[in-house]
Design an enzyme around this catalytic site. Structure first.
Site, PDB file in Angstrom:
ATOM      1  N   LYS A  22      -2.312 -10.719   9.990  1.00 27.31           N
ATOM      2  CA  LYS A  22      -1.701  -9.758  11.000  1.00 27.31           C
ATOM      3  C   LYS A  22      -2.392  -8.381  11.171  1.00 27.31           C
ATOM      4  O   LYS A  22      -2.474  -8.145  12.474  1.00 27.31           O
ATOM      5  CB  LYS A  22      -0.329  -9.467  10.452  1.00 27.31           C
ATOM      6  N   ASN A  23      -2.815  -7.830  10.364  1.00 28.03           N
ATOM      7  CA  ASN A  23      -3.464  -6.652  10.465  1.00 28.03           C
ATOM      8  C   ASN A  23      -4.887  -6.704  10.979  1.00 28.03           C
ATOM      9  O   ASN A  23      -5.572  -5.548  11.347  1.00 28.03           O
ATOM     10  CB  ASN A  23      -3.525  -5.712   9.201  1.00 28.03           C
ATOM     11  N   CYS A 116       8.660   4.975   9.976  1.00 24.99           N
ATOM     12  CA  CYS A 116       9.277   3.848  10.036  1.00 24.99           C
ATOM     13  C   CYS A 116       9.833   3.731   8.488  1.00 24.99           C
ATOM     14  O   CYS A 116      10.147   4.739   7.872  1.00 24.99           O
ATOM     15  CB  CYS A 116       8.202   2.615   9.978  1.00 24.99           C
ATOM     16  N   ARG A 121       4.400   8.430   8.695  1.00 21.37           N
ATOM     17  CA  ARG A 121       3.479   7.627   9.584  1.00 21.37           C
ATOM     18  C   ARG A 121       3.098   8.425  10.726  1.00 21.37           C
ATOM     19  O   ARG A 121       3.100   8.247  11.949  1.00 21.37           O
ATOM     20  CB  ARG A 121       4.059   6.341  10.010  1.00 21.37           C
ATOM     21  N   ASP A 304      -0.053  -2.612   0.672  1.00 23.69           N
ATOM     22  CA  ASP A 304       0.801  -3.652   0.962  1.00 23.69           C
ATOM     23  C   ASP A 304       1.080  -4.890   0.086  1.00 23.69           C
ATOM     24  O   ASP A 304       1.935  -5.565   0.051  1.00 23.69           O
ATOM     25  CB  ASP A 304       0.075  -4.321   2.248  1.00 23.69           C
ATOM     26  N   ARG A 396       8.433 -10.123  11.018  1.00 19.20           N
ATOM     27  CA  ARG A 396       7.265  -9.366  11.484  1.00 19.20           C
ATOM     28  C   ARG A 396       5.934  -9.773  11.042  1.00 19.20           C
ATOM     29  O   ARG A 396       4.973  -9.541  11.787  1.00 19.20           O
ATOM     30  CB  ARG A 396       7.496  -7.901  11.403  1.00 19.20           C
TER      31      ARG A 396
HETATM   32  C1  EPZ Z   1      -2.371   0.079   8.158  1.00 18.74           C
HETATM   33  O1  EPZ Z   1      -1.631   1.015   8.612  1.00 18.74           O
HETATM   34  C2  EPZ Z   1      -1.526  -1.339   7.955  1.00 18.74           C
HETATM   35  N1  EPZ Z   1      -1.247  -1.699   9.295  1.00 18.74           N
HETATM   36  C3  EPZ Z   1      -0.614  -0.921   6.846  1.00 18.74           C
HETATM   37  O2  EPZ Z   1       0.218  -2.474   6.774  1.00 18.74           O
HETATM   38  C4  EPZ Z   1      -1.182  -0.579   5.499  1.00 18.74           C
HETATM   39  O3  EPZ Z   1      -0.299  -0.272   4.643  1.00 18.74           O
HETATM   40  C5  EPZ Z   1      -2.142   0.572   6.075  1.00 18.74           C
HETATM   41  O4  EPZ Z   1      -3.159   0.410   6.947  1.00 18.74           O
HETATM   42  C6  EPZ Z   1      -2.811   1.259   4.666  1.00 18.74           C
HETATM   43  O5  EPZ Z   1      -3.660   0.195   4.313  1.00 18.74           O
HETATM   44  C7  EPZ Z   1      -1.789  -2.393  10.116  1.00 18.74           C
HETATM   45  O6  EPZ Z   1      -2.943  -2.517  10.005  1.00 18.74           O
HETATM   46  C8  EPZ Z   1      -1.147  -2.864  11.499  1.00 18.74           C
HETATM   47  P1  EPZ Z   1      -3.350   4.452   7.630  1.00 18.74           P
HETATM   48  P2  EPZ Z   1      -1.901   2.504   9.402  1.00 18.74           P
HETATM   49  O7  EPZ Z   1      -3.492   5.151   8.934  1.00 18.74           O
HETATM   50  O8  EPZ Z   1      -3.230   2.032   9.996  1.00 18.74           O
HETATM   51  C9  EPZ Z   1      -1.610   8.762   6.688  1.00 18.74           C
HETATM   52  C10 EPZ Z   1       1.901  -4.016   6.474  1.00 18.74           C
HETATM   53  O9  EPZ Z   1       2.738  -3.652   5.619  1.00 18.74           O
HETATM   54  N2  EPZ Z   1      -1.994   9.030   8.018  1.00 18.74           N
HETATM   55  O10 EPZ Z   1      -4.470   3.869   6.738  1.00 18.74           O
HETATM   56  O11 EPZ Z   1      -0.836   3.075  10.015  1.00 18.74           O
HETATM   57  C11 EPZ Z   1      -0.307   7.640   6.709  1.00 18.74           C
HETATM   58  O12 EPZ Z   1       0.753   8.393   6.545  1.00 18.74           O
HETATM   59  C12 EPZ Z   1       1.461  -2.497   7.043  1.00 18.74           C
HETATM   60  O13 EPZ Z   1       1.209  -4.791   7.111  1.00 18.74           O
HETATM   61  C13 EPZ Z   1      -1.921  10.403   8.502  1.00 18.74           C
HETATM   62  O14 EPZ Z   1      -1.368  11.057   7.584  1.00 18.74           O
HETATM   63  O15 EPZ Z   1      -2.140   3.203   7.949  1.00 18.74           O
HETATM   64  C14 EPZ Z   1      -0.571   6.939   5.364  1.00 18.74           C
HETATM   65  O16 EPZ Z   1       0.031   7.857   4.323  1.00 18.74           O
HETATM   66  C15 EPZ Z   1       2.347  -1.355   6.537  1.00 18.74           C
HETATM   67  N3  EPZ Z   1      -2.213  10.488   9.513  1.00 18.74           N
HETATM   68  C16 EPZ Z   1      -1.897   6.959   5.224  1.00 18.74           C
HETATM   69  O17 EPZ Z   1      -2.624   7.904   6.150  1.00 18.74           O
HETATM   70  C17 EPZ Z   1      -2.732   9.838  10.628  1.00 18.74           C
HETATM   71  O18 EPZ Z   1      -2.640  10.069  11.812  1.00 18.74           O
HETATM   72  C18 EPZ Z   1      -2.660   5.627   5.537  1.00 18.74           C
HETATM   73  O19 EPZ Z   1      -2.385   5.288   6.723  1.00 18.74           O
HETATM   74  C19 EPZ Z   1      -2.887   8.566  10.327  1.00 18.74           C
HETATM   75  C20 EPZ Z   1      -2.331   8.220   8.729  1.00 18.74           C
END
Ligand code: EPZ
Length: 417
Positions: A22-23, A116, A121, A304, A396
């Site tokens: 998915k990712n 979410c 996020r 995850d 999803r």
């Molecule tokens: C990706 O989400 C994945 N989703 C998530 O999988 C996964 O948990 C996550 O990476 C971490 O590995 C997809 O790839 C579609 P991040 P993403 O930006 O990109 C903070 C699943 O279950 N952050 O690496 O949204 C954020 O809040 C999903 O398949 C900021 O603070 O994750 C989090 O605490 C859930 N500001 C941390 O960074 C920002 O602008 C990591 O988020 C962006 C992120």
């Protein structure tokens, strides 16, 4: 809302086929905007989130043709670059399309994706990336307009190795003038897959999988066909399902090298794993040992996998400690597990699990994608019947989940629309 009815304690054995990631699929579908032509994708999982991405592309004039084992996406007729608000709200990861639209049109309009079930996020890192690339950003209430005449390659230092911000930086700079450098980039395998897909299109990207990625802007990208990597979280989910049921399972079309920390922890617990090129065989003994988990950015233990792994630990004698370092509210599922007899207490980032002999079936509610999958895993090993409600969350991210579970012996029924 639909639900799963699971009768626990059945003999689980045999083989399960892992679907495409998915990712990896979501950013690659977004990247299909960049060539303004045709992209043929193999191994895209048929799940809600990929369907939502296809829906957005079609709403904006693109075409999506699904054949047996491939999806043909044509973005030549896309003229609009506004992501429909209601779709953005339903799937926050559609923010990845912004990088694609900026890369191709130098324009994108979208709404704040909002939080979410697992945390706030925010997307400020994404916006910082766009500003660094010379893109103007107008924020009016929930709406964000990004636009510029041209994108100039730049050096970008990410405050934290955000997966989405790294992917958006790559998408927005593929067709830029000059070279973009991303420092402190996320290192996930899905980013390597995105790089491989784009380089097949004619992009010039190197370093994905490390913290330092270089993107040399090119003028045009061509039609492409590509096979997406297997889903490493689905792989880990089935490995934990075998472990909680103290049984053996062969997990096919899986890449153990993408979830090394999970494999290491399962071996530390006493599971025997036989790893081949594209499959993992797990043998779980009756007696497992406790382990402690700390989620970290890749190559650390994946956040995850936290909920499913913790669920498996609920029936391991002794005390296990989990620390969730990535998302601020990713323990909602534990309250549901406590209703099944688990002994889990959470305090901030930490969860303390005291192993119990057995979980007991009852009615539980999925609260998010991976938390929902954890409740299903719990139900397969619980005594009696477990009803998991709100399974739309699970649909999803897990393709044909109940069919795959049935095939390995789980007594599961899908009820509702
Ligand atoms: C990706 O989400 C994945 N989703 C998530 O999988 C996964 O948990 C996550 O990476 C971490 O590995 C997809 O790839 C579609 P991040 P993403 O930006 O990109 C903070 C699943 O279950 N952050 O690496 O949204 C954020 O809040 C999903 O398949 C900021 O603070 O994750 C989090 O605490 C859930 N500001 C941390 O960074 C920002 O602008 C990591 O988020 C962006 C992120």
């Amino acid at each position: 809302m639909s639900e799963y009815i699971i009768k626990g304690g059945k003999k689980i054995e045999g083989e399960v086929d892992i679907s495409g990631s998915k990712n990896a699929s979501l950013p690659i579908i977004a990247a299909c905007v960049l060539n303004g032509g045709k992209s043929t994708l193999y191994n895209v999982p048929k799940i809600h989130d990929t369907e939502m991405m296809f829906e957005i592309l079609k709403r904006l004039g693109g075409s999506v043709e699904k054949k047996k084992n491939k999806v043909i996406i044509d973005t030549s007729k896309i003229e609009k670059y506004e992501i429909p608000e209601e779709l953005m709200r339903q799937m926050r990861s559609s923010v990845i399309l912004v990088g694609g639209f900026l890369g191709r049109y130098r324009k994108a309009v979208f709404s704040y994706p909002g939080g979410c079930d697992i945390g706030a996020r925010p997307i400020e890192l994404h916006l910082k990336v766009f500003e660094k690339l010379g893109i103007n950003i107008n924020k009016n209430y929930g709406n964000i307009e990004c636009f510029c005449d041209k994108i100039m390659g730049e050096k970008i230092d990410l405050d934290c190795p955000s997966v989405g911000a790294t992917e958006n930086a790559i998408l927005a700079s593929c067709l830029a003038e000059g070279t973009t450098i991303i420092n402190n980039a996320a290192r996930e395998p899905e980013i390597v897959d995105l790089q491989n897909f784009l380089n097949k299109m004619g992009a010039k990207i190197k370093g994905a999988g490390t913290s330092h990625i270089e993107i040399e802007g090119v003028k045009q990208l061509k039609d492409v066909s590509y096979n997406i990597i297997p889903d490493r979280i689905e792989t880990g989910t089935f490995l934990c399902l075998a472990a909680i049921n103290r049984t053996n399972l062969i997990v096919k079309n899986s890449k153990a090298e993408h979830i090394t920390p999970v494999i290491d922890k399962l071996e530390e617990m006493g599971c025997k794993l036989k790893i081949e090129k594209n499959q993992i065989e797990i043998n779980s003994p009756k007696k497992l040992k406790t382990v402690d988990i700390k989620t970290m950015p890749y190559p650390g233990f994946p956040t995850d996998m936290q909920s499913v792994f913790a669920t498996m630990l609920t029936t391991v004698k002794g005390t296990s400690v989990i620390v969730e370092n990535i998302f601020e509210s990713r323990y909602k599922y534990t309250q549901e597990l406590v209703r099944m007899g688990a002994k889990i207490t959470t305090e901030g980032k930490t969860a303390i699990i005291k192993g119990v002999r057995k979980l007991y079936g009852t009615t539980v509610k999925a609260t998010d994608l991976r938390g929902g999958a954890a409740l299903v895993v719990a139900g397969t090993a619980a005594k009696g019947i477990t009803k998991v409600e709100n399974i739309e969350y699970i649909l999803r991210g897990y393709e044909d989940f109940s069919k795959k579970l049935e095939k390995i012996g789980v007594d599961i029924e899908l009820k509702g629309n």
